[in-house]
Design an enzyme around this catalytic site. Sequence first.
Site: not given
Length: 287
Positions: A33, A149, A181, A206
Amino acid sequence: MTRTVYLNGEFIAEQDAKVSVFDRGFLFADAVYEVSAVLNGRLLDNAAHLARLSRSCQALNLRLPCQPEDIEALQNRLIAENSLQEGAIYLQISRGNSGDRDFDFPGESVEPTFLMFTQARPLIDHPKSKTGIRMVSVEDIRWQRRDIKTVGLLAPCLAKEYAHRHDADDALLVENGLITEASSSNAWIVDAEGTLVTRPLSTHILHGITRQALLALAKQHDIRLEERPFTLEEAMNAREVFISSATTFIWPVISLNGKVIGGGVPGPVTGKLREIYVAEAMRATAG
């Protein structure tokens, strides 16, 4: 007001959008996505988002349903269909409906499932961008390819729920004592020497599009910067902490595990960087 969504070549009312129970995105989280911000009715940094989408698909041997320029044309039509001025477009591509539950990838004859929808939300004047957020730390239990992702987001959901149960807004993820993160965003600190610090790119985080833009802006505006791992202890003793993503831009962090950060108010580096980023974003999407 009913939204129009895009599904497999059709623009239809959201209540009419249906995906098979045998879709591999539903059964295996075999899907990727992207979320692109929309300001002034225009996509922001979308070329970078589509490049990352292509990279995610390539890493999973997942076929893009059409070329990136065609995807952008569909996104722009969806923005117009929903009269979206500020918010985001969610885009998802799964490996498709293989007709039954089977771990093996289906053959090339199976078409990917391609879904998009809009979400109206405040980006520029979101209250948390001004007041800051409270965060807690939690162990990072995600898989080892966080640079792809995918829609396998149960671990981040659990992290957010843990944060909410502990009277916080979000969670910083910790692996071997180091911050990777946040649950759905990249993490930054301003250390004791006033240096802006964020973790370098790898399979552990990411590759954030907003992160990429902020790094470029920091260099342009002579903000001292380091890309390096940092510890939970460093974050708790930092001058400033903030998170970044496509739909938060920058949100300041005013407490971590109950310890006040920066006097409990957004810090000057965070504020300057957000101001610069918002100004650039508004210029990029001006009519």
